[in-house]
Design an enzyme around this catalytic site. Structure first.
Site, PDB file in Angstrom:
ATOM      1  N   LYS A  61       0.842  -1.204   0.000  1.00 15.06           N
ATOM      2  CA  LYS A  61       0.000   0.000   0.000  1.00 15.06           C
ATOM      3  C   LYS A  61       0.870   1.244   0.000  1.00 15.06           C
ATOM      4  O   LYS A  61       0.689   2.151  -0.799  1.00 15.06           O
ATOM      5  CB  LYS A  61      -0.925  -0.042   1.220  1.00 15.06           C
ATOM      6  CG  LYS A  61      -1.858   1.129   1.345  1.00 15.06           C
ATOM      7  CD  LYS A  61      -2.801   0.924   2.522  1.00 15.06           C
ATOM      8  CE  LYS A  61      -3.545   2.182   2.855  1.00 15.06           C
ATOM      9  NZ  LYS A  61      -4.377   2.051   4.056  1.00 15.06           N
ATOM     10  N   GLU A 109      10.806  -4.648   3.850  1.00 17.00           N
ATOM     11  CA  GLU A 109      10.839  -6.055   3.417  1.00 17.00           C
ATOM     12  C   GLU A 109      10.488  -6.168   1.937  1.00 17.00           C
ATOM     13  O   GLU A 109      11.161  -6.863   1.159  1.00 17.00           O
ATOM     14  CB  GLU A 109       9.826  -6.883   4.230  1.00 17.00           C
ATOM     15  CG  GLU A 109      10.171  -7.060   5.692  1.00 17.00           C
ATOM     16  CD  GLU A 109       9.585  -5.974   6.592  1.00 17.00           C
ATOM     17  OE1 GLU A 109       9.311  -4.857   6.097  1.00 17.00           O
ATOM     18  OE2 GLU A 109       9.417  -6.241   7.793  1.00 17.00           O
ATOM     19  N   GLY A 114      -4.658  -2.140   5.220  1.00 15.20           N
ATOM     20  CA  GLY A 114      -3.889  -3.265   4.694  1.00 15.20           C
ATOM     21  C   GLY A 114      -4.476  -4.625   5.060  1.00 15.20           C
ATOM     22  O   GLY A 114      -4.635  -5.500   4.216  1.00 15.20           O
ATOM     23  N   ARG A 115      -4.828  -4.788   6.331  1.00 19.26           N
ATOM     24  CA  ARG A 115      -5.291  -6.121   6.768  1.00 19.26           C
ATOM     25  C   ARG A 115      -6.735  -6.395   6.382  1.00 19.26           C
ATOM     26  O   ARG A 115      -7.271  -7.463   6.699  1.00 19.26           O
ATOM     27  CB  ARG A 115      -5.072  -6.278   8.274  1.00 19.26           C
ATOM     28  CG  ARG A 115      -5.695  -5.193   9.130  1.00 19.26           C
ATOM     29  CD  ARG A 115      -5.198  -5.258  10.574  1.00 19.26           C
ATOM     30  NE  ARG A 115      -5.657  -4.127  11.373  1.00 19.26           N
ATOM     31  CZ  ARG A 115      -5.042  -2.948  11.431  1.00 19.26           C
ATOM     32  NH1 ARG A 115      -3.947  -2.738  10.719  1.00 19.26           N
ATOM     33  NH2 ARG A 115      -5.518  -1.979  12.196  1.00 19.26           N
ATOM     34  N   GLU A 132      -3.599  -6.820  15.292  1.00 26.03           N
ATOM     35  CA  GLU A 132      -3.151  -5.496  14.835  1.00 26.03           C
ATOM     36  C   GLU A 132      -4.310  -4.506  14.943  1.00 26.03           C
ATOM     37  O   GLU A 132      -4.115  -3.318  15.162  1.00 26.03           O
ATOM     38  CB  GLU A 132      -2.614  -5.560  13.394  1.00 26.03           C
ATOM     39  CG  GLU A 132      -1.717  -4.381  13.045  1.00 26.03           C
ATOM     40  CD  GLU A 132      -0.976  -4.537  11.719  1.00 26.03           C
ATOM     41  OE1 GLU A 132      -1.588  -4.291  10.669  1.00 26.03           O
ATOM     42  OE2 GLU A 132       0.215  -4.876  11.730  1.00 26.03           O
ATOM     43  N   HIS A 151      -2.584 -33.284  18.688  1.00 23.23           N
ATOM     44  CA  HIS A 151      -1.394 -34.044  19.093  1.00 23.23           C
ATOM     45  C   HIS A 151      -0.246 -33.113  19.466  1.00 23.23           C
ATOM     46  O   HIS A 151       0.899 -33.532  19.555  1.00 23.23           O
ATOM     47  CB  HIS A 151      -0.974 -34.983  17.960  1.00 23.23           C
ATOM     48  CG  HIS A 151      -2.042 -35.990  17.651  1.00 23.23           C
ATOM     49  ND1 HIS A 151      -2.100 -37.213  18.261  1.00 23.23           N
ATOM     50  CD2 HIS A 151      -3.141 -35.919  16.849  1.00 23.23           C
ATOM     51  CE1 HIS A 151      -3.164 -37.873  17.817  1.00 23.23           C
ATOM     52  NE2 HIS A 151      -3.820 -37.106  16.959  1.00 23.23           N
ATOM     53  N   LYS A 207      10.113  -0.305  13.575  1.00 23.86           N
ATOM     54  CA  LYS A 207      10.568  -0.076  12.197  1.00 23.86           C
ATOM     55  C   LYS A 207      11.581   1.076  12.162  1.00 23.86           C
ATOM     56  O   LYS A 207      12.607   1.002  11.489  1.00 23.86           O
ATOM     57  CB  LYS A 207       9.388   0.302  11.290  1.00 23.86           C
ATOM     58  CG  LYS A 207       8.415  -0.811  10.984  1.00 23.86           C
ATOM     59  CD  LYS A 207       7.395  -0.313   9.956  1.00 23.86           C
ATOM     60  CE  LYS A 207       6.151  -1.150   9.918  1.00 23.86           C
ATOM     61  NZ  LYS A 207       5.100  -0.613   9.061  1.00 23.86           N
TER      62      LYS A 207
HETATM   63  O1  F6P Z   1       3.088  -4.243   9.877  1.00 25.71           O
HETATM   64  C1  F6P Z   1       2.508  -3.014   9.664  1.00 25.71           C
HETATM   65  C2  F6P Z   1       1.906  -2.819   8.304  1.00 25.71           C
HETATM   66  O2  F6P Z   1       1.739  -1.464   8.156  1.00 25.71           O
HETATM   67  C3  F6P Z   1       0.600  -3.577   8.112  1.00 25.71           C
HETATM   68  O3  F6P Z   1      -0.485  -2.943   8.667  1.00 25.71           O
HETATM   69  C4  F6P Z   1       0.552  -3.678   6.633  1.00 25.71           C
HETATM   70  O4  F6P Z   1      -0.397  -4.615   6.227  1.00 25.71           O
HETATM   71  C5  F6P Z   1       1.973  -4.073   6.340  1.00 25.71           C
HETATM   72  O5  F6P Z   1       2.731  -3.294   7.245  1.00 25.71           O
HETATM   73  C6  F6P Z   1       2.438  -3.866   4.933  1.00 25.71           C
HETATM   74  O6  F6P Z   1       2.326  -2.543   4.527  1.00 25.71           O
HETATM   75  P1  F6P Z   1       2.408  -2.118   3.009  1.00 25.71           P
HETATM   76  O7  F6P Z   1       1.240  -2.727   2.293  1.00 25.71           O
HETATM   77  O8  F6P Z   1       2.368  -0.634   3.000  1.00 25.71           O
HETATM   78  O9  F6P Z   1       3.707  -2.656   2.453  1.00 25.71           O
END
Ligand code: F6P
Length: 501
Positions: free
Chosen positions: A187, A193, A240-241, A326, A357, A466
């Site tokens: 987003k 990452e 995002g979620r 979250e 198990h 972060k």
């Molecule tokens: O972990 C925090 C967060 O902001 C989430 O809410 C989000 O889904 C994720 O990082 C990834 O964010 P982006 O879609 O901006 O890469």
């Protein structure tokens, strides 16, 4: 308001669940409800009718029905960021406000564009898709693809999320660059990452013409080298979620086909309509949310298990961890005041029967009571009838054993019982029923946030770590020092062993 629950919990403290059910056997049927192919039974929760009445009065006073309407109409329910949370506009036509209608139009046009890109890739000789994203830009597509992709799907879809380079290494080792396309989903398009993994994949592909993006930040996407014609949009009115219904679901559409992706949206839309229109006592998200606050604030349960009895839903616990924790991991109300109750418990779980198990010993005899959501699927999509019967028998057995327990002269062989659970049953696992199930949890989470008066749609808690990681990155190359003495000591140890290694 929620403090009232403690009086009911105390009143019921000496009455085990088995006694509650024996005294009121009709609750087995009457604490159950259905929304199309989704059946839910709350009879094994540790409330009686009086406590339930108190819960529904709380729901009325909190105006859960009005809250649902405000969400769907696109009011700025995410107050700390002054935004709506219009994931329903990605799948439903329920709203009338100008903002929600405009959002719906944007969603439909993005869907059209996504259909074209899916068709373009289907017509190519690409066989594999790599989806690069993390958190909400990964977990939803990963869950749905893992649950529903068929072995004969047009594409094999793979996921890279972790910044640990082993994740990219493992996925790419199995693939041929010339037959692979990749999509970066972010987003913000600032997520460390995703940018690092995207750069690895961009270089590995060699030919960047098979690199796509989904983002609300087209400028950054373009700077990364992905042109607008291969970029699908997102908007700040989707969290995002809550975003798998948007172009974030591109990997889903590729794995399942556009028709099944639309069925997923259709199922979620049915749940939206149910959540909006069903009266509270017949409303599944309302029951689910009230049960959650009862277990947390009445019974003081500090964890909640989610136990899908279906291998295809094995990723549901990870998906729900982000959605629920979250969203609800907050200790400050919307007005900035400290909340004087516990909010979200720790959500965790695993697929039955493997989990039986593994950690079920603690569920049956541990000192902490862990409320659980059991999820079953009535019709299987395989030919192994004996296995399916065994799976369902185990599901029924576990919910009963946890609730009723069994006495014994030998304390080691005594099952205390009195452990609450909700049973959710899907007629079959299809895109439509999975859409309904996920939307049920989304709405339950939102209603819990209304009851706790917290914001379900921000996540400032993840920012500090972060920022620190960004600041500490150069120190790993020996540039500068950490400002915290413990971090510095660990850095010294890291440097010493990397020199030795
Ligand atoms: O972990 C925090 C967060 O902001 C989430 O809410 C989000 O889904 C994720 O990082 C990834 O964010 P982006 O879609 O901006 O890469």
């Amino acid at each position: 308001m929620l403090h009232e629950l403690q009086a009911h919990a105390q009143r019921l403290a000496a009455t085990p669940l088995s006694a509650l059910i024996a005294a009121d056997p009709a609750r087995a049927e009457e604490f159950a409800l259905r929304c199309g192919p989704l059946y839910a039974n709350f009879a094994r929760q540790r409330y009686d009718r009086a406590a339930l009445q108190a819960l529904f009065e709380i729901a009325d006073r909190a105006d859960l029905s009005g809250a649902m309407r405000r969400l769907l109409e696109g009011e700025p329910v995410n107050l700390t960021e002054a935004r709506p949370a219009l994931h329903s506009a990605l799948r439903s036509d329920l709203a009338r406000s100008a903002f929600a209608l405009a959002a719906r139009a944007q969603a439909l046009s993005a869907q059209l564009r996504m259909r074209e890109l899916v068709a373009e890739l289907e017509a190519s000789d690409v066989t594999d898709i790599v989806s690069i994203g993390i958190g909400g830009s990964d977990l939803g597509p990963r869950l749905v693809v893992d649950a529903l992709a068929r072995p004969d799907a047009r594409f094999n879809v793979h996921f890279i999320s972790n910044v640990d380079g082993h994740a990219a290494q493992r996925v790419l080792a199995r693939l041929a660059p010339a037959r692979t396309a990749a999509v970066m989903i972010s987003k913000t398009f600032t997520t460390q990452e995703t940018l690092l993994n995207g750069a690895i994949v961009r270089d590995w592909l060699g030919d960047a013409s098979r690199l796509y993006a989904v983002s609300a930040n087209p400028q950054q996407v373009a700077e990364f080298g992905i042109p607008p014609e291969r970029t699908l949009p997102m908007w700040d009115w989707v969290g995002g979620r809550y975003s798998l219904w948007s172009a974030v679901g591109f990997p889903i559409a590729l794995a399942l086909g556009m028709h099944d992706f639309e069925q997923l949206l259709e199922g979620a839309a049915e749940m939206d309509a149910h959540a909006l229109h069903a009266p509270p006592r017949e409303n599944l998200p309302v029951w689910h949310a009230l049960t959650a606050v009862w277990n947390r604030n009445g019974l003081h349960a500090s964890t909640q298990a989610v136990l899908p009895y279906d291998e295809r839903l094995r990723l549901l616990p990870s998906y729900l961890q982000q959605l629920v924790m979250e969203s609800l991991g907050k200790s400050v109300r919307l007005d900035g005041s400290d909340i004087d109750l516990h909010t979200v418990p720790v959500w965790w779980g695993g697929a039955g029967t493997d989990a039986q198990h593994s950690f079920f010993q603690a569920l049956h005899q541990g000192t902490q009571v862990v409320p659980a959501d059991f999820i079953g699927v009535i019709r299987a999509e395989h030919a192994y009838a004996d296995n399916h019967a065994a799976l369902l028998a185990n599901l029924l057995a576990q919910t009963e054993a946890l609730a009723n327990g069994q006495d014994s002269e030998d304390p080691h062989r005594r099952y205390p019982g009195n452990r609450p659970s909700t049973l959710l049953l899907l007629d079959a696992l299809t895109p439509r029923t999975l859409g309904m199930l996920i939307a049920l949890y989304e709405h339950s989470v939102y209603l819990q946030s209304v009851l706790w008066q917290i914001n379900a749609f921000d996540q400032f808690g993840v920012e500090l770590g972060k920022q620190l990681a960004r600041r500490l990155l150069p120190t790993l190359d020996g540039v500068g020092e950490a400002s915290d003495p413990v971090t510095q000591a660990v850095l010294d140890a890291l440097r010493a062993s990397s020199v030795k290694g």
